[in-house]
Design a protein around this motif. Structure first.
Motif, short mmCIF file in Angstrom:
data_model
loop_
_atom_site.label_atom_id
_atom_site.label_comp_id
_atom_site.label_asym_id
_atom_site.label_seq_id
_atom_site.Cartn_x
_atom_site.Cartn_y
_atom_site.Cartn_z
N GLY A 9 0.82 -1.20 0.00
CA GLY A 9 0.00 0.00 0.00
C GLY A 9 0.86 1.26 0.00
N GLY A 10 0.20 2.38 -0.17
CA GLY A 10 0.89 3.65 -0.17
C GLY A 10 -0.03 4.76 -0.63
N THR A 11 0.57 5.91 -0.92
CA THR A 11 -0.18 7.07 -1.39
C THR A 11 0.20 7.36 -2.83
N VAL A 12 -0.81 7.46 -3.68
CA VAL A 12 -0.59 7.76 -5.09
C VAL A 12 -1.59 8.81 -5.55
N GLN A 13 -1.28 9.45 -6.65
CA GLN A 13 -2.21 10.41 -7.24
C GLN A 13 -3.25 9.67 -8.07
N SER A 14 -4.36 10.34 -8.26
CA SER A 14 -5.42 9.79 -9.10
C SER A 14 -4.85 9.43 -10.47
N GLY A 15 -5.20 8.24 -10.94
CA GLY A 15 -4.67 7.75 -12.21
C GLY A 15 -3.43 6.89 -12.07
N GLY A 16 -2.88 6.85 -10.87
CA GLY A 16 -1.68 6.07 -10.63
C GLY A 16 -1.95 4.59 -10.41
N SER A 17 -0.88 3.87 -10.10
CA SER A 17 -0.97 2.41 -9.94
C SER A 17 -0.26 1.97 -8.66
N LEU A 18 -0.73 0.86 -8.14
CA LEU A 18 -0.09 0.18 -7.02
C LEU A 18 -0.26 -1.32 -7.21
N ARG A 19 0.66 -2.07 -6.65
CA ARG A 19 0.55 -3.52 -6.66
C ARG A 19 0.60 -4.02 -5.22
N LEU A 20 -0.50 -4.60 -4.77
CA LEU A 20 -0.56 -5.17 -3.43
C LEU A 20 -0.13 -6.63 -3.47
N SER A 21 0.47 -7.06 -2.38
CA SER A 21 0.88 -8.46 -2.23
C SER A 21 0.25 -9.05 -0.98
N ILE A 69 -6.38 -6.18 -11.46
CA ILE A 69 -6.14 -7.57 -11.88
C ILE A 69 -5.57 -8.36 -10.71
N VAL A 70 -6.21 -9.48 -10.41
CA VAL A 70 -5.74 -10.36 -9.34
C VAL A 70 -4.99 -11.54 -9.95
N SER A 71 -3.93 -11.94 -9.29
CA SER A 71 -3.14 -13.10 -9.75
C SER A 71 -2.54 -13.79 -8.55
N ARG A 72 -2.01 -14.98 -8.77
CA ARG A 72 -1.38 -15.71 -7.67
C ARG A 72 -0.22 -16.54 -8.18
N ASP A 73 0.71 -16.81 -7.27
CA ASP A 73 1.85 -17.68 -7.55
C ASP A 73 1.83 -18.77 -6.48
N ASN A 74 1.32 -19.92 -6.84
CA ASN A 74 1.17 -20.99 -5.85
C ASN A 74 2.50 -21.58 -5.40
N ASP A 75 3.54 -21.39 -6.19
CA ASP A 75 4.87 -21.87 -5.77
C ASP A 75 5.41 -21.01 -4.63
N LYS A 76 4.99 -19.76 -4.58
CA LYS A 76 5.48 -18.82 -3.56
C LYS A 76 4.44 -18.51 -2.48
N ASN A 77 3.25 -19.11 -2.60
CA ASN A 77 2.15 -18.81 -1.67
C ASN A 77 1.86 -17.31 -1.62
N MET A 78 1.77 -16.72 -2.78
CA MET A 78 1.54 -15.27 -2.88
C MET A 78 0.34 -14.98 -3.77
N VAL A 79 -0.38 -13.94 -3.42
CA VAL A 79 -1.46 -13.40 -4.25
C VAL A 79 -1.18 -11.91 -4.45
N TYR A 80 -1.49 -11.43 -5.63
CA TYR A 80 -1.21 -10.04 -5.98
C TYR A 80 -2.49 -9.34 -6.45
N LEU A 81 -2.54 -8.05 -6.23
CA LEU A 81 -3.63 -7.24 -6.76
C LEU A 81 -3.00 -6.04 -7.45
N GLN A 82 -2.99 -6.07 -8.77
CA GLN A 82 -2.49 -4.95 -9.56
C GLN A 82 -3.62 -3.94 -9.72
N MET A 83 -3.40 -2.73 -9.26
CA MET A 83 -4.43 -1.71 -9.29
C MET A 83 -3.97 -0.55 -10.17
#
Length: 116
Positions: A9-21, A69-83
């Protein structure tokens, strides 16, 4: 024990992007769907997205469809949310949860703030 930890998480301007893990442990990760939800200030918990255990099925709320967009890597036990194309109304604490977004074990959350 079951544990999920959100980050990115973090602070971004409108129109920006973040990737949550979301880092998961303590259960058979690839067998369970993982859901993202969020809670804005003074509002209830809102479902955002769900991904099936094998990653083959993804679901989105109307408010984020086409931008997240949501994705996951089952080898790493990780899920991502690209925003992408973030809007001020996306400002919230974001949580990942095992299976059910309302009742499943979830992490402590990560704050996303979008400034206009």
């Amino acid at each position: 024990q079951v544990q999920l930890v959100e980050s990115g998480g973090g602070t971004v301007q409108s129109g920006g992007s973040l990737r949550l893990s979301c880092a998961a442990s303590g259960f058979s990760f690839s067998r369970d769907a993982i859901s993202w939800s969020r809670q804005a200030p003074e509002k209830g918990l809102e479902w955002v997205s769900t991904i099936s255990g094998d990653g083959g099925h993804t679901y989105y709320s109307d408010s984020v469809k086409g931008r997240f967009i949501v994705s996951r890597d089952n080898d790493k036990n990780m899920v991502y949310l690209q925003m992408d194309n973030l809007k001020p109304e996306d400002t919230a604490v974001y949580y990942c949860a095992r299976s059910n977004w309302k009742t499943g074990v979830r992490g402590q959350g990560t704050q996303v703030t979008v400034s206009s």
